[in-house]
Design an enzyme around this catalytic site. Sequence first.
Site, PDB file in Angstrom:
ATOM      1  N   HIS A   1       1.855   4.555  -2.851  1.00  0.00           N
ATOM      2  CA  HIS A   1       1.994   6.004  -2.668  1.00  0.00           C
ATOM      3  C   HIS A   1       3.391   6.471  -3.084  1.00  0.00           C
ATOM      4  CE1 HIS A   1      -1.827   6.373  -0.684  1.00  0.00           C
ATOM      5  NE2 HIS A   1      -1.479   5.687   0.393  1.00  0.00           N
TER       6      HIS A   1
ATOM      7  N   HIS B   1       0.839  -1.206   0.000  1.00  0.00           N
ATOM      8  CA  HIS B   1       0.000   0.000   0.000  1.00  0.00           C
ATOM      9  C   HIS B   1       0.874   1.255   0.000  1.00  0.00           C
ATOM     10  CE1 HIS B   1      -3.605   2.409   1.123  1.00  0.00           C
ATOM     11  NE2 HIS B   1      -2.703   3.151   1.746  1.00  0.00           N
ATOM     12  N   GLU B   2       1.836   1.303   0.910  1.00  0.00           N
ATOM     13  CA  GLU B   2       2.696   2.483   1.012  1.00  0.00           C
ATOM     14  C   GLU B   2       3.626   2.620  -0.193  1.00  0.00           C
ATOM     15  OE1 GLU B   2       2.183   4.765   3.113  1.00  0.00           O
ATOM     16  OE2 GLU B   2       0.707   3.636   4.268  1.00  0.00           O
TER      17      GLU B   2
END
Length: 392
Positions: A29, A25-26
Amino acid sequence: MSLIGSGFLTIFSFVFLISIVVVIHELGHYWAGRFCGVHAEAFSMGFGPTLVSWRDKRGTVWRVAAFPVGGYVKFLGDAGAASEPDADKLAQLRQQMGEAADRCYHFKPIWQRAFITAAGPIANFILAIVIFSGIAMTFGSQPYQLPIVGSVVEGGAGEEAGFEVGDRITAINGNRIDTFQDIITEVVWRPGEELRFEIVRDDTAMVIMAAPRGQREEDRFGGTRTLGRIGLGSVEGSALQDRYNPIEAVGQGIDRTWSVVSMTARYVSRVVTGRASAELLNGPVGIVTAAGQTASTSIEAGDSAGESVFLLLVNLINLAAFLSVGLGLVNLLPIPILDGGHLVYYAYEAVARRPLSMQAQALGFRVGLVFVLGLMLVATWNDLNYLLGQIF
């Protein structure tokens, strides 16, 4: 397996799952930020004291922390979860940063900020597709039963609604049904809700309205839950797909991911609007429990140590795909503390041509925090009730 061994295996499995889905997920980003020219000051795998850290050639500090139950990426100018400066704060920040402002997250166009924000959940969905595709290509599909009624439980909801042996169910509430498992998946979380069943009987298309009945059932781990049951049995025998080639496997991965997204989104929306029970909502304790149960059954199913380890990894990776979809969807909820809330802010900014005021952002953050904490409390309450059901 000893209590200590079981506890260690549960902790390992939980950390393994969380590390995969949160780090991906990170990274979503992070890579979107790099694509848009935003400088990442730090990328942390885990929270708490730093165990290992290093600085790459771009100036990003990568760290592995003591508690591997999450992570984060910190972009230049980012001050926290609620950090969305208003026009005055942005002007001050640009003056302070000088030329470095060109690499600051807050000074990028709205579409780039929205892309960076949405990239986390998107990465979670991509991870699920990759996992489901890999499983389909490596192992093929499991034997499945056709969506044909093989038996009708006497006195059950299906008999009351008028189902007959031989009926082929093609859709439920407009959602296509391909296997008998699809029927179970559609009704299990909807006890008491009247559903529209599209069927074919003797080459004639028909519609039957029926409401699954809630039944308190014990699962294979000793816990109990209330599940929706329609009172229909499948026909004997099963069909089997040969293994998929890479292109077919990707198609299967996308289809499987969309099915999980669709079902989860529909269930959460019904919980939020009060149309469904929140009993099936799981929190951190539920994830720990699921990880431990999956690990234990995998180890016990192997005929050798090597096979047990193989089954453990495969089943945990499969579970990670489901968890990844859940994390992606939760982060897209339009709540200010989550990615979805930031996307709402950007939509406002695009229409009003100015950021939302700091006061309104702060209020939204507090409301969002209360909502998220409330959701976590409900989920944790469900988890504890489930665990107590295994003990008593």
